[in-house]
Design an enzyme around this catalytic site. Structure first.
Site, PDB file in Angstrom:
ATOM      1  CG  HIS A  19     -10.830 -24.551 -76.986  1.00  0.00           C
ATOM      2  ND1 HIS A  19     -10.959 -25.873 -77.324  1.00  0.00           N
ATOM      3  CD2 HIS A  19      -9.503 -24.330 -76.839  1.00  0.00           C
ATOM      4  CE1 HIS A  19      -9.763 -26.433 -77.377  1.00  0.00           C
ATOM      5  NE2 HIS A  19      -8.857 -25.515 -77.088  1.00  0.00           N
ATOM      6  CD  GLU A  64      -9.893 -22.889 -87.281  1.00  0.00           C
ATOM      7  OE1 GLU A  64      -9.415 -23.773 -86.559  1.00  0.00           O
ATOM      8  OE2 GLU A  64      -9.957 -22.968 -88.523  1.00  0.00           O
ATOM      9  CD  GLU A 112      -6.071 -24.790 -85.355  1.00  0.00           C
ATOM     10  OE1 GLU A 112      -5.707 -25.853 -85.895  1.00  0.00           O
ATOM     11  OE2 GLU A 112      -7.044 -24.741 -84.576  1.00  0.00           O
ATOM     12  CG  HIS A 153      -7.914 -23.292 -80.654  1.00  0.00           C
ATOM     13  ND1 HIS A 153      -8.987 -24.119 -80.456  1.00  0.00           N
ATOM     14  CD2 HIS A 153      -7.704 -23.272 -81.991  1.00  0.00           C
ATOM     15  CE1 HIS A 153      -9.419 -24.586 -81.613  1.00  0.00           C
ATOM     16  NE2 HIS A 153      -8.651 -24.076 -82.569  1.00  0.00           N
TER      17      HIS A 153
END
Length: 296
Positions: A231, A271, A288, A273
């Site tokens: 990402h 998660e 996240e 990011h």
């Protein structure tokens, strides 16, 4: 051996997303679902500033030694956040984007004080000059979804997430040069300029990292897990780049030669990011699920 420490900063619903570190050592991060920007000082203390009920702060870029620029995607504005009275953080200034509902997202600051950002929904880039004036530049491709952006010298580089390409603007309002990705629907997102001048980017749908050398040659480094969803990516001062793997819950490092090292995160499905490197060399990741991960 790399040590990973996770620091709780919010509950999981707030959604730490973008992250950067200013020269004073403070870690700044966006809470994309809570409409807030947070700051973690070197002593571990936390402060938050609320951008409004309808705000969606997404990405950040360093503005000064102790302040940041933030994109408010749903608020259609660029916000300057820093220290105010009694050292509390607050909104110092904000700049509206002229095109309504353009969805500003990626952001980067150049050495000359200008700030560049992407407009997800308007097929455009924006530039804020030192007087606060905004100029918009169409990217020349429809529905490309200009995503993240990185700066180096007078140049900016950006990804077209749905356009399967990387764009380059060599200073000011010069024409955009495009690099087409070799595999279809790779979904480029994060992008950075490494210390050797090469541009690296993450292909979230393609399970790969891309590299554009200073000679203009584009190559790819395939990841072990094609569903790992790379990402964000950021350059390391000593060479190579750090990146997040949202799908496989990992943080990775790629050397200038393309050699990979992967690190599992302690919390399952955290998660990962945004990612940033601090002045002391520590790597910070926005998770996240309500955490910041520190790699040292």
């Amino acid at each position: 051996m790399t040590r990973i420490v996770e620091h709780p900063v919010t509950d999981a619903s707030a959604g730490p997303y973008g992250i950067t570190v200013t020269d004073d050592g403070a870690v700044w991060f966006t809470l994309v679902h809570a409409g807030q920007v947070g700051r973690r000082d070197v002593d571990g203390s936390l402060q938050f500033v609320d951008l409004g009920d309808t705000a969606q702060p997404s990405q950040l870029s360093r503005a000064t030694d102790e302040s940041v620029w933030v994109t408010d995607t749903t608020g259609n504005r660029i916000v300057h956040v820093g220290r105010g009275a009694r050292d509390s953080i607050r909104v110092l200034n904000e700049v509206s984007v002229p095109t309504m509902e353009s969805s500003p997202f990626g952001i980067t600051s150049l050495y000359d004080g200008t700030v560049w950002f992407t407009e997800l929904a308007a097929d455009a880039l924006g530039r804020v000059d030192i007087m606060g004036r905004v100029t918009e530049f169409p990217v020349g491709r429809s529905d490309g979804m200009a995503s993240m952006i990185a700066g180096s010298g007078e140049s900016v580089w950006f990804t077209l997430n749905q356009g399967n390409a990387v764009g380059h603007v060599r200073g000011g309002d010069a024409a955009i040069q495009y690099f087409e990705l070799p595999r279809p629907a790779s979904g480029p997102v994060g992008i950075t300029v490494a210390e050797d001048g090469a541009v690296w980017f993450a292909e979230v749908l393609g399970g790969a990292l891309g590299r554009i050398g200073r000679d203009g040659v584009l190559t790819e480094v395939l990841l072990p897990d094609s569903d790992s969803k790379p990402h964000a990516i950021t350059a390391a001062p000593a060479g190579g780049c750090w990146f997040t793997l949202w799908g496989s819950n990992q943080v990775g490092f790629v050397s200038d030669a393309g050699e990979l090292t992967l690190h599992d995160l302690p919390t399952p499905a955290s998660e990962p990011h945004g990612i940033a490197v601090a002045p002391d060399g520590h790597v910070w990741v926005a998770l996240e699920r309500g955490l910041l991960a520190e790699l040292a």
